[in-house]
Enzyme design. Structure first.
Site, PDB file in Angstrom:
ATOM      1  N   SER A 126       6.552  -5.893   4.579  1.00  0.00           N
ATOM      2  CA  SER A 126       6.146  -4.486   4.468  1.00  0.00           C
ATOM      3  C   SER A 126       5.270  -4.048   5.628  1.00  0.00           C
ATOM      4  O   SER A 126       5.260  -2.862   5.981  1.00  0.00           O
ATOM      5  CB  SER A 126       5.425  -4.232   3.136  1.00  0.00           C
ATOM      6  OG  SER A 126       4.353  -5.135   2.963  1.00  0.00           O
ATOM      7  N   HIS A 178      -0.522  -2.572   5.492  1.00  0.00           N
ATOM      8  CA  HIS A 178       0.311  -1.376   5.564  1.00  0.00           C
ATOM      9  C   HIS A 178      -0.259  -0.375   6.572  1.00  0.00           C
ATOM     10  O   HIS A 178       0.488   0.221   7.354  1.00  0.00           O
ATOM     11  CB  HIS A 178       0.417  -0.727   4.193  1.00  0.00           C
ATOM     12  CG  HIS A 178       1.220  -1.540   3.223  1.00  0.00           C
ATOM     13  ND1 HIS A 178       1.446  -1.137   1.912  1.00  0.00           N
ATOM     14  CD2 HIS A 178       1.858  -2.723   3.350  1.00  0.00           C
ATOM     15  CE1 HIS A 178       2.185  -2.045   1.297  1.00  0.00           C
ATOM     16  NE2 HIS A 178       2.436  -3.016   2.155  1.00  0.00           N
TER      17      HIS A 178
END
Length: 232
Positions: A126, A178
Site C-alpha cells: 500500500s 501511506h
C-alpha cells in the site's frame, strides 16, 4: 516469426506487464511466507526500525513492499494494484511506472521508520500503491481542461482522503507509510513526467521535486536514527 506469436508478444509488450509482474512477485512471496516458514521471509523483510537502526538492514526500505500480513491484506492490495496499476502504467510507461512504484514505496517505508512508534512492524504494497495514486493526482495540474482526467482525479482524491481518515482510527493501518507513499508519488510523478507530454513539465520544477524527494528521504533516515539513539 509466426504472425500470431508476434501479435501476442506485441500485446504483452504494450500491456501492463510491470503491474502483472509486481502482483506475481508479491503472490510468490505470500505463498512462500505460509508454505515455507523456515525461510523467515516476513521477520527478515518487514519494516522493523530497531533492525534498520542497530543492524543497518537498509533493505527493509524495499522488502516490505512485497510482504503482507495475512490473506485479506494481500488480496485487497493485489486487487487495487491490478485495477489502478494498469491505468497508471499505460500513462507513464513501463519503466517510469516501475520507478514510481518502488521509489514511492521506499519513501513510504522511510516515513514508517521515522514517525511510527519505536518497534512497530509494518509491511504491504500500500505504500507503493498510494504512490501511484499520487502520481495520478499530479496529472490534475497538467490536464486542467481534460474532463475525463479531472473526473478520475476527483475520484482518486476522495478515495485517498477517505483511506487516510480511516487509517487515523484503525491502529492496524500504517498511516505514516501511506502518507509517505502518496507524497513520494506526488513528487515523483512530477519529476519523472509523462513520456509523451514533456513540454508541459517545467525542467526547474522537475529538478526541485526530485531534490525534495531525496531531501525528505534523508530527513526520515536521520530522524529515525535519532529516535533510536543512534545520533546525538
Amino acid at each position: 516469426m509466426n504472425f500470431d506469436l508476434k501479435r501476442t508478444l506485441n500485446q504483452w509488450k504494450n500491456g501492463p506487464y510491470i503491474t502483472y509482474t509486481l502482483i506475481a512477485i508479491q503472490t510468490v512471496v505470500f505463498l512462500l511466507v505460509y508454505l515455507a516458514p523456515s525461510l523467515q521471509l516476513q521477520p527478515k523483510g518487514v519494516m522493523y526500525g530497531p533492525y534498520v537502526a542497530f543492524f543497518h538492514q537498509y533493505w527493509r526500505f524495499v522488502t516490505p513492499i512485497f510482504l503482507h500480513f495475512g490473506l485479506a491484506h494481500y488480496a485487497i492490495n493485489s486487487l487495487v494494484l491490478y485495477f489502478i496499476g494498469q491505468q497508471v502504467e499505460a500513462l507513464y510507461g513501463h519503466v517510469r511506472f516501475l520507478a514510481l512504484y518502488l521509489l514511492s514505496g521506499i519513501l513510504g517505508n522511510a516515513f514508517s521508520f521515522a514517525f511510527n512508534t519505536a518497534g512497530i512492524q509494518s509491511a504491504g504494497s500500500s505504500t507503493a500503491i498510494f504512490g501511484i495514486f499520487g502520481a495520478f493526482l499530479i496529472l490534475g495540474i497538467y490536464f486542467r481542461h481534460n474532463p475525463a482526467i479531472q473526473g478520475m482525479v476527483r475520484q482518486f482524491a476522495l478515495f485517498v482522503l477517505l483511506s487516510l481518515v480511516f487509517g487515523i482510527f484503525d491502529q492496524s493501518i500504517d498511516i505514516w507509510g501511506h502518507v509517505g507513499g502518496i507524497i513520494g508519488g506526488l513528487l515523483l510523478g512530477n519529476t519523472i513526467a509523462l513520456p509523451k507530454n514533456p513540454g508541459n513539465y517545467s525542467i526547474h520544477t522537475r529538478i526541485i521535486t526530485g531534490v525534495l524527494y531525496v531531501f525528505l528521504f534523508g530527513i526520515c533516515l536521520l530522524y529515525g536514527l535519532k529516535k533510536y539513539g543512534m545520533l546525538v
